[in-house]
Design an enzyme around this catalytic site. Sequence first.
Site, PDB file in Angstrom:
ATOM      1  N   ARG A 126       0.849  -1.214   0.000  1.00  7.41           N
ATOM      2  CA  ARG A 126       0.000   0.000   0.000  1.00  7.41           C
ATOM      3  C   ARG A 126       0.878   1.256   0.000  1.00  7.41           C
ATOM      4  O   ARG A 126       0.611   2.225  -0.670  1.00  7.41           O
ATOM      5  CB  ARG A 126      -0.886   0.057   1.254  1.00  7.41           C
ATOM      6  CG  ARG A 126      -1.808  -1.111   1.518  1.00  7.41           C
ATOM      7  CD  ARG A 126      -3.053  -1.125   0.676  1.00  7.41           C
ATOM      8  NE  ARG A 126      -2.812  -1.530  -0.692  1.00  7.41           N
ATOM      9  CZ  ARG A 126      -2.470  -2.757  -1.069  1.00  7.41           C
ATOM     10  NH1 ARG A 126      -2.297  -3.718  -0.197  1.00  7.41           N
ATOM     11  NH2 ARG A 126      -2.297  -3.039  -2.345  1.00  7.41           N
TER      12      ARG A 126
ATOM     13  N   GLN B  90     -10.740   9.851   6.826  1.00  7.94           N
ATOM     14  CA  GLN B  90     -10.730   8.418   7.113  1.00  7.94           C
ATOM     15  C   GLN B  90      -9.591   7.730   6.349  1.00  7.94           C
ATOM     16  O   GLN B  90      -9.330   6.559   6.571  1.00  7.94           O
ATOM     17  CB  GLN B  90     -12.074   7.803   6.698  1.00  7.94           C
ATOM     18  CG  GLN B  90     -13.249   8.293   7.523  1.00  7.94           C
ATOM     19  CD  GLN B  90     -14.580   7.872   6.913  1.00  7.94           C
ATOM     20  OE1 GLN B  90     -15.152   8.576   6.100  1.00  7.94           O
ATOM     21  NE2 GLN B  90     -15.073   6.714   7.308  1.00  7.94           N
ATOM     22  N   ASN B  91      -8.941   8.481   5.464  1.00 12.34           N
ATOM     23  CA  ASN B  91      -7.885   7.908   4.625  1.00 12.34           C
ATOM     24  C   ASN B  91      -6.551   7.881   5.361  1.00 12.34           C
ATOM     25  O   ASN B  91      -6.238   8.785   6.126  1.00 12.34           O
ATOM     26  CB  ASN B  91      -7.747   8.719   3.331  1.00 12.34           C
ATOM     27  CG  ASN B  91      -9.047   8.743   2.543  1.00 12.34           C
ATOM     28  OD1 ASN B  91      -9.846   7.817   2.631  1.00 12.34           O
ATOM     29  ND2 ASN B  91      -9.276   9.808   1.801  1.00 12.34           N
TER      30      ASN B  91
ATOM     31  N   ASP C 261      -3.604   7.546   3.616  1.00  8.37           N
ATOM     32  CA  ASP C 261      -2.550   8.058   2.736  1.00  8.37           C
ATOM     33  C   ASP C 261      -2.211   9.502   3.107  1.00  8.37           C
ATOM     34  O   ASP C 261      -2.839  10.100   3.969  1.00  8.37           O
ATOM     35  CB  ASP C 261      -2.981   7.960   1.263  1.00  8.37           C
ATOM     36  CG  ASP C 261      -4.259   8.749   0.979  1.00  8.37           C
ATOM     37  OD1 ASP C 261      -4.238   9.979   1.160  1.00  8.37           O
ATOM     38  OD2 ASP C 261      -5.282   8.147   0.598  1.00  8.37           O
TER      39      ASP C 261
ATOM     40  N   HIS D  38      -8.078   7.209  11.070  1.00  6.57           N
ATOM     41  CA  HIS D  38      -7.757   5.779  11.003  1.00  6.57           C
ATOM     42  C   HIS D  38      -6.258   5.503  10.912  1.00  6.57           C
ATOM     43  O   HIS D  38      -5.848   4.433  10.489  1.00  6.57           O
ATOM     44  CB  HIS D  38      -8.499   5.133   9.826  1.00  6.57           C
ATOM     45  CG  HIS D  38      -9.987   5.182   9.992  1.00  6.57           C
ATOM     46  ND1 HIS D  38     -10.874   5.086   8.937  1.00  6.57           N
ATOM     47  CD2 HIS D  38     -10.753   5.334  11.106  1.00  6.57           C
ATOM     48  CE1 HIS D  38     -12.111   5.169   9.400  1.00  6.57           C
ATOM     49  NE2 HIS D  38     -12.065   5.328  10.700  1.00  6.57           N
TER      50      HIS D  38
ATOM     51  N   GLY E 251     -16.730  11.935  -0.555  1.00  2.00           N
ATOM     52  CA  GLY E 251     -16.221  10.610  -0.928  1.00  2.00           C
ATOM     53  C   GLY E 251     -16.252   9.578   0.174  1.00  2.00           C
ATOM     54  O   GLY E 251     -15.355   8.748   0.273  1.00  2.00           O
ATOM     55  N   THR E 252     -17.267   9.625   1.020  1.00  2.00           N
ATOM     56  CA  THR E 252     -17.387   8.576   2.041  1.00  2.00           C
ATOM     57  C   THR E 252     -18.808   8.020   2.027  1.00  2.00           C
ATOM     58  O   THR E 252     -19.772   8.757   1.829  1.00  2.00           O
ATOM     59  CB  THR E 252     -17.023   9.071   3.451  1.00  2.00           C
ATOM     60  OG1 THR E 252     -17.426   8.087   4.417  1.00  2.00           O
ATOM     61  CG2 THR E 252     -17.664  10.404   3.787  1.00  2.00           C
ATOM     62  N   SER E 253     -18.923   6.718   2.247  1.00  4.26           N
ATOM     63  CA  SER E 253     -20.223   6.044   2.222  1.00  4.26           C
ATOM     64  C   SER E 253     -21.014   6.296   3.507  1.00  4.26           C
ATOM     65  O   SER E 253     -22.177   5.900   3.604  1.00  4.26           O
ATOM     66  CB  SER E 253     -20.008   4.541   2.057  1.00  4.26           C
ATOM     67  OG  SER E 253     -19.220   4.037   3.133  1.00  4.26           O
TER      68      SER E 253
END
Length: 227
Positions: A56, A86-87, A89, A104, A170-172
């Site tokens: 990753r 929440q990413n 990267d 996270h 861009g989050t569910s």
Amino acid sequence: MKKIVVLTGAGVSAESGISTFRDAGGLWEGHDIMEVASPEGWKKNPALVLEFYNLRRKAALDAKPNAGHLGLVALEEKYDVTIVTQNVDNLHEKAGSSKIIHLHGELFKCRSSLYENLVYDMDGWELKLGEKCPHGSQLRPHIVWFGEMVPMMDKAMKLAMKADIFIVVGTSLQVYPAAGLLDYVREDVPVYVIDPNMPAVRKRPNLHLIEEKASTGVEKIVEILMA
């Protein structure tokens, strides 16, 4: 200066080529998510977990921020902007955002598997078995795995309560506790939700739904808020 709080998820990174597991039926690059993102998976096969995050990291090294990331930076000219992501990267950092909270964890950091406060920046992309903290415990990815506490959540909730504008990109809105942040936003605050697959959002006054991918949706919001 008005405060904008932005909650970002996998949809922002996906446009930069970062693979996500949200649409893969619980599999991530062919692995059951619990094998590579849970304390149980780590105990069972630390070598597999380290290799998974090494790959990753290697992929993320070459990834570049897209218009979604850059648009959020542009808002800083006029607003006090904090990104709650929440990413894992570092694309928000690469884009130039100045205030970022990683709910996270962070891909380019590792930590002691015994003392969670011992966190280290990583050189390069590889973390190997046998690399230990000063107390002799194996270093692990600095990632919040399923079943672990989300230590930055308290800070994020307090920010959400103080927001003058709240943006979701861009989050569910399926992953808790992050998805619950919206519940801490005052009812009078404008909320903008950007996603091509619009998540179910509780009706509230001043709610704006923009059914687009992150890059074009953020560009629209920047136009509105900078006008």
